[in-house]
Design an enzyme around this catalytic site. Structure first.
Site, mmCIF file in Angstrom:
data_model
loop_
_atom_site.group_PDB
_atom_site.id
_atom_site.type_symbol
_atom_site.label_atom_id
_atom_site.label_comp_id
_atom_site.label_asym_id
_atom_site.label_seq_id
_atom_site.Cartn_x
_atom_site.Cartn_y
_atom_site.Cartn_z
ATOM 1 N N TYR A 154 -0.900 18.273 3.219
ATOM 2 C CA TYR A 154 -2.174 17.541 3.351
ATOM 3 C C TYR A 154 -3.098 18.296 4.312
ATOM 4 O O TYR A 154 -4.268 18.563 4.002
ATOM 5 C CB TYR A 154 -1.883 16.134 3.857
ATOM 6 N N THR A 189 -7.947 2.291 5.368
ATOM 7 C CA THR A 189 -7.951 2.308 3.900
ATOM 8 C C THR A 189 -6.496 2.338 3.414
ATOM 9 O O THR A 189 -5.564 2.295 4.208
ATOM 10 C CB THR A 189 -8.659 3.572 3.374
HETATM 11 N N1 LIG Z 1 -8.268 6.846 5.793
HETATM 12 C C1 LIG Z 1 -8.169 7.798 6.661
HETATM 13 O O1 LIG Z 1 -7.733 7.562 7.811
HETATM 14 C C2 LIG Z 1 -8.634 9.200 6.318
HETATM 15 C C3 LIG Z 1 -8.729 10.132 7.363
HETATM 16 C C4 LIG Z 1 -9.169 11.421 7.072
HETATM 17 C C5 LIG Z 1 -9.502 11.769 5.784
HETATM 18 N N2 LIG Z 1 -9.382 10.855 4.770
HETATM 19 C C6 LIG Z 1 -9.744 11.318 3.418
HETATM 20 O O2 LIG Z 1 -10.755 10.475 2.888
HETATM 21 C C7 LIG Z 1 -10.703 10.490 1.463
HETATM 22 C C8 LIG Z 1 -10.784 9.062 0.966
HETATM 23 O O3 LIG Z 1 -9.583 8.382 1.327
HETATM 24 P P1 LIG Z 1 -9.562 6.860 1.806
HETATM 25 O O4 LIG Z 1 -9.127 6.860 3.197
HETATM 26 O O5 LIG Z 1 -10.795 6.188 1.407
HETATM 27 O O6 LIG Z 1 -8.295 6.324 0.978
HETATM 28 P P2 LIG Z 1 -8.152 5.616 -0.428
HETATM 29 O O7 LIG Z 1 -8.760 4.273 -0.380
HETATM 30 O O8 LIG Z 1 -6.710 5.727 -0.801
HETATM 31 O O9 LIG Z 1 -9.026 6.538 -1.373
HETATM 32 C C9 LIG Z 1 -8.532 7.680 -1.994
HETATM 33 C C10 LIG Z 1 -9.098 7.696 -3.391
HETATM 34 O O10 LIG Z 1 -8.663 8.865 -4.093
HETATM 35 C C11 LIG Z 1 -8.311 8.485 -5.414
HETATM 36 N N3 LIG Z 1 -7.360 9.414 -5.989
HETATM 37 C C12 LIG Z 1 -6.117 9.729 -5.547
HETATM 38 N N4 LIG Z 1 -5.548 10.600 -6.388
HETATM 39 C C13 LIG Z 1 -6.454 10.846 -7.367
HETATM 40 C C14 LIG Z 1 -6.463 11.660 -8.533
HETATM 41 N N5 LIG Z 1 -5.398 12.411 -8.888
HETATM 42 N N6 LIG Z 1 -7.557 11.672 -9.306
HETATM 43 C C15 LIG Z 1 -8.623 10.915 -8.998
HETATM 44 N N7 LIG Z 1 -8.696 10.109 -7.915
HETATM 45 C C16 LIG Z 1 -7.608 10.096 -7.120
HETATM 46 C C17 LIG Z 1 -7.708 7.092 -5.228
HETATM 47 O O11 LIG Z 1 -7.773 6.308 -6.372
HETATM 48 P P3 LIG Z 1 -6.647 6.151 -7.480
HETATM 49 O O12 LIG Z 1 -5.319 6.437 -6.846
HETATM 50 O O13 LIG Z 1 -6.809 4.788 -7.976
HETATM 51 O O14 LIG Z 1 -7.044 7.177 -8.497
HETATM 52 C C18 LIG Z 1 -8.625 6.484 -4.180
HETATM 53 O O15 LIG Z 1 -9.742 5.863 -4.770
HETATM 54 C C19 LIG Z 1 -9.413 11.225 1.103
HETATM 55 O O16 LIG Z 1 -9.727 12.515 0.671
HETATM 56 C C20 LIG Z 1 -8.636 11.267 2.409
HETATM 57 O O17 LIG Z 1 -7.803 12.389 2.475
HETATM 58 C C21 LIG Z 1 -8.951 9.585 5.013
#
Ligand SMILES: NC(=O)c1ccc[n+]([C@@H]2O[C@H](COP(=O)([O-])OP(=O)(O)OC[C@H]3O[C@@H](n4cnc5c(N)ncnc54)[C@H](OP(=O)(O)O)[C@@H]3O)[C@@H](O)[C@H]2O)c1
Length: 264
Positions: A154, A189
């Site tokens: 990651y 999230t």
């Molecule tokens: N939350 C945190 O603390 C945090 C911190 C740093 C960075 N981020 C980054 O922020 C971004 C958004 O994450 P989030 O925190 O909002 O979590 P989240 O709610 O789990 O969102 C991630 C999204 O990616 C989609 N996804 C996963 N695999 C996929 C695939 N193969 N094709 C298409 N869509 C896919 C998921 O939907 P489906 O599985 O339904 O397709 C989901 O809508 C991510 O890139 C994550 O790495 C998050």
């Protein structure tokens, strides 16, 4: 930059930050193309967008399938969509040690978090340049700035995004292309629930980091402020963001802390 009357393509739009940013931008009466694998989740996001008076188009997309990404992008462009902003949030996280994580898991995480993002960017960038410019944003992480236990692939996938987009910007600022790399700290999230473990299964837990993080709505406000200001890097989160400065200015302290902070 303002969002009014422009067209944006947002991935990861069925949940978390992608959904919250879509809803926040939709307040500015624009047109949104929203993507994710989860069609039902996209329909829910679309309803909220429409209720704000913005237009929406749903394009389900699996970011691990580069061929499908190219096909979908071609279809969207041939329908005459003039995309100003491509904001990519789709991503998966990891909960496994280097010694136990099989190579296929490393590849899957790189495929979704890096190659999928690269494929969609390459498919859309030429049209943005032709249209006179545009804005690219991608969700990285504080672990795109430093390594962290249980996040090897990651962290690597997010580090790779920095190199790719910094280079893209250096090559294309003359084409009026703006880049914002979004450096997320801890946001409440589902990212930890859907993180994959050593067996490729869902981790299934809301980790303490995420549980105590800021809400996706608050993150969306921070992100949209950064996008409006065309910031090259946007820090998103709370006090945990201090780790980015510690890694940069006090590396010895970072090495001590990285061993101690609970990764789960
Ligand atoms: N939350 C945190 O603390 C945090 C911190 C740093 C960075 N981020 C980054 O922020 C971004 C958004 O994450 P989030 O925190 O909002 O979590 P989240 O709610 O789990 O969102 C991630 C999204 O990616 C989609 N996804 C996963 N695999 C996929 C695939 N193969 N094709 C298409 N869509 C896919 C998921 O939907 P489906 O599985 O339904 O397709 C989901 O809508 C991510 O890139 C994550 O790495 C998050």
């Amino acid at each position: 930059m303002n969002f009014n009357n422009k067209v944006f393509w947002i991935t990861g739009a069925s949940s978390g930050m992608g959904k919250a940013v879509s809803i926040e931008i939709a307040k500015s009466k624009c047109r949104l193309i929203i993507s994710d694998r989860d069609a039902a989740g996209l329909t829910e996001t679309a309803k909220i967008i429409e209720s704000s008076g913005s237009q929406v188009r749903i394009e389900p997309l699996d970011m691990s399938d580069s061929a499908a990404i190219m096909q979908t992008a071609e279809k969207v462009l041939s329908d005459g969509e003039k995309i100003f902003g491509l904001y990519q949030f789709a991503g998966i996280s990891q909960r496994s040690l280097v010694t136990e994580n099989p190579l296929e898991n490393d590849r899957l995480i790189m495929e979704v978090n890096f190659f999928g993002v690269v494929a969609l960017t390459k498919a859309i960038l030429p049209s943005m340049i032709e249209n006179g410019g545009g804005q690219l944003a991608v969700a990285s992480s504080i672990v795109g700035k430093f390594g962290f236990p249980y996040r090897s692939a990651y962290s690597a996938s997010k580090h790779a995004l920095h190199g790719f987009f910094e280079t893209l910007l250096a090559e294309n600022s003359k084409n009026n292309i703006k880049v914002s790399v979004l450096i997320g700290g801890r946001i409440r999230t589902n990212i930890s629930k859907f993180a994959i473990d050593k067996d490729g299964n869902e981790h299934g837990k809301l980790d303490a980091g995420q549980a105590n993080g800021i809400s996706p709505e608050k993150a969306a406000i921070q992100i949209c402020r950064g996008l409006r200001r065309e910031k090259k890097e946007v820090l998103v989160g709370g006090s945990e963001l201090i780790m980015v400065q510690i890694r940069r200015f006090l590396p010895a302290l970072y090495y001590k802390l990285a061993k101690k902070i609970s990764p789960l």
